[in-house]
Scaffold this motif. Structure first.
Motif, PDB file in Angstrom:
ATOM      1  N   GLN A 116     -37.317   2.819  35.441  1.00  0.00           N
ATOM      2  CA  GLN A 116     -38.372   2.694  36.375  1.00  0.00           C
ATOM      3  C   GLN A 116     -37.974   3.538  37.637  1.00  0.00           C
ATOM      4  O   GLN A 116     -38.875   4.303  38.004  1.00  0.00           O
ATOM      5  CB  GLN A 116     -38.570   1.303  36.761  1.00  0.00           C
ATOM      6  N   LEU A 117     -36.822   3.656  38.041  1.00  0.00           N
ATOM      7  CA  LEU A 117     -36.616   4.473  39.101  1.00  0.00           C
ATOM      8  C   LEU A 117     -36.896   5.823  38.930  1.00  0.00           C
ATOM      9  O   LEU A 117     -37.403   6.446  39.692  1.00  0.00           O
ATOM     10  CB  LEU A 117     -34.879   4.330  39.575  1.00  0.00           C
ATOM     11  N   ILE A 120     -40.877   6.543  39.019  1.00  0.00           N
ATOM     12  CA  ILE A 120     -41.427   6.434  40.164  1.00  0.00           C
ATOM     13  C   ILE A 120     -40.894   7.549  40.825  1.00  0.00           C
ATOM     14  O   ILE A 120     -41.995   8.234  41.659  1.00  0.00           O
ATOM     15  CB  ILE A 120     -40.798   5.132  40.956  1.00  0.00           C
ATOM     16  N   ARG A 121     -39.791   8.005  40.838  1.00  0.00           N
ATOM     17  CA  ARG A 121     -39.294   9.402  41.622  1.00  0.00           C
ATOM     18  C   ARG A 121     -40.219  10.616  40.977  1.00  0.00           C
ATOM     19  O   ARG A 121     -40.629  11.522  41.899  1.00  0.00           O
ATOM     20  CB  ARG A 121     -37.981   9.791  41.173  1.00  0.00           C
ATOM     21  N   ARG A 122     -40.497  10.709  39.653  1.00  0.00           N
ATOM     22  CA  ARG A 122     -41.391  11.676  39.222  1.00  0.00           C
ATOM     23  C   ARG A 122     -42.728  11.693  39.560  1.00  0.00           C
ATOM     24  O   ARG A 122     -43.596  12.747  39.747  1.00  0.00           O
ATOM     25  CB  ARG A 122     -41.376  11.736  37.498  1.00  0.00           C
ATOM     26  N   ASP A 123     -43.343  10.400  39.684  1.00  0.00           N
ATOM     27  CA  ASP A 123     -44.724  10.094  40.247  1.00  0.00           C
ATOM     28  C   ASP A 123     -44.755  10.639  41.543  1.00  0.00           C
ATOM     29  O   ASP A 123     -45.852  11.175  41.954  1.00  0.00           O
ATOM     30  CB  ASP A 123     -45.107   8.667  39.972  1.00  0.00           C
ATOM     31  N   ALA A 179     -43.053   1.205  46.304  1.00  0.00           N
ATOM     32  CA  ALA A 179     -42.562   0.618  44.935  1.00  0.00           C
ATOM     33  C   ALA A 179     -41.152   1.198  44.922  1.00  0.00           C
ATOM     34  O   ALA A 179     -40.366   0.589  44.265  1.00  0.00           O
ATOM     35  CB  ALA A 179     -43.478   1.254  43.829  1.00  0.00           C
ATOM     36  N   GLN A 180     -40.856   2.370  45.149  1.00  0.00           N
ATOM     37  CA  GLN A 180     -39.420   3.126  44.946  1.00  0.00           C
ATOM     38  C   GLN A 180     -38.519   2.163  45.893  1.00  0.00           C
ATOM     39  O   GLN A 180     -37.315   1.762  45.255  1.00  0.00           O
ATOM     40  CB  GLN A 180     -39.480   4.423  45.183  1.00  0.00           C
ATOM     41  N   PHE A 181     -38.759   1.911  47.084  1.00  0.00           N
ATOM     42  CA  PHE A 181     -38.128   1.060  47.952  1.00  0.00           C
ATOM     43  C   PHE A 181     -37.594  -0.242  47.447  1.00  0.00           C
ATOM     44  O   PHE A 181     -36.656  -0.751  47.418  1.00  0.00           O
ATOM     45  CB  PHE A 181     -38.689   0.896  49.390  1.00  0.00           C
ATOM     46  N   GLY A 182     -38.732  -0.826  46.643  1.00  0.00           N
ATOM     47  CA  GLY A 182     -38.643  -2.144  46.068  1.00  0.00           C
ATOM     48  C   GLY A 182     -37.445  -1.893  45.008  1.00  0.00           C
ATOM     49  O   GLY A 182     -36.797  -2.963  44.774  1.00  0.00           O
ATOM     50  N   LEU A 183     -37.648  -1.179  44.207  1.00  0.00           N
ATOM     51  CA  LEU A 183     -36.824  -0.810  42.882  1.00  0.00           C
ATOM     52  C   LEU A 183     -35.477  -0.387  43.375  1.00  0.00           C
ATOM     53  O   LEU A 183     -34.482  -1.001  42.550  1.00  0.00           O
ATOM     54  CB  LEU A 183     -37.268   0.134  42.034  1.00  0.00           C
ATOM     55  N   ARG A 184     -35.108   0.243  44.719  1.00  0.00           N
ATOM     56  CA  ARG A 184     -33.925   0.546  45.143  1.00  0.00           C
ATOM     57  C   ARG A 184     -33.137  -0.772  45.400  1.00  0.00           C
ATOM     58  O   ARG A 184     -32.051  -0.835  45.386  1.00  0.00           O
ATOM     59  CB  ARG A 184     -33.851   1.619  46.159  1.00  0.00           C
TER      60      ARG A 184
END
Length: 66
Positions: free
Chosen positions: A44-45, A48-51, A26-31
């Protein structure tokens, strides 16, 4: 946030590893969306990083307990 941590603590290490892989994807997709300026909600970035950090922390705690 605390309920999310409790939810993660109830999972076993295999499930946590699977959750981590999903979060990394998911992080890759958001990036990629951010890089192509298609991402409207940039918070959202950081969420996700915190999760990801939360999941890795719980994984390492469970590894130390074993």
């Amino acid at each position: 946030m605390k309920s999310r941590a409790k939810e993660l603590r109830n999972k076993n290490p295999v499930e946590l590893q699977q959750e981590l892989l999903e979060l990394l994807r998911a992080q890759f997709g958001l990036r990629m969306q951010h890089a192509t300026q298609q991402l409207s909600n940039t918070s959202q970035l950081s969420n996700i990083r915190r999760d990801i950090a939360r999941t890795r922390t719980i994984l390492s705690q469970k590894a130390r307990q074993s």
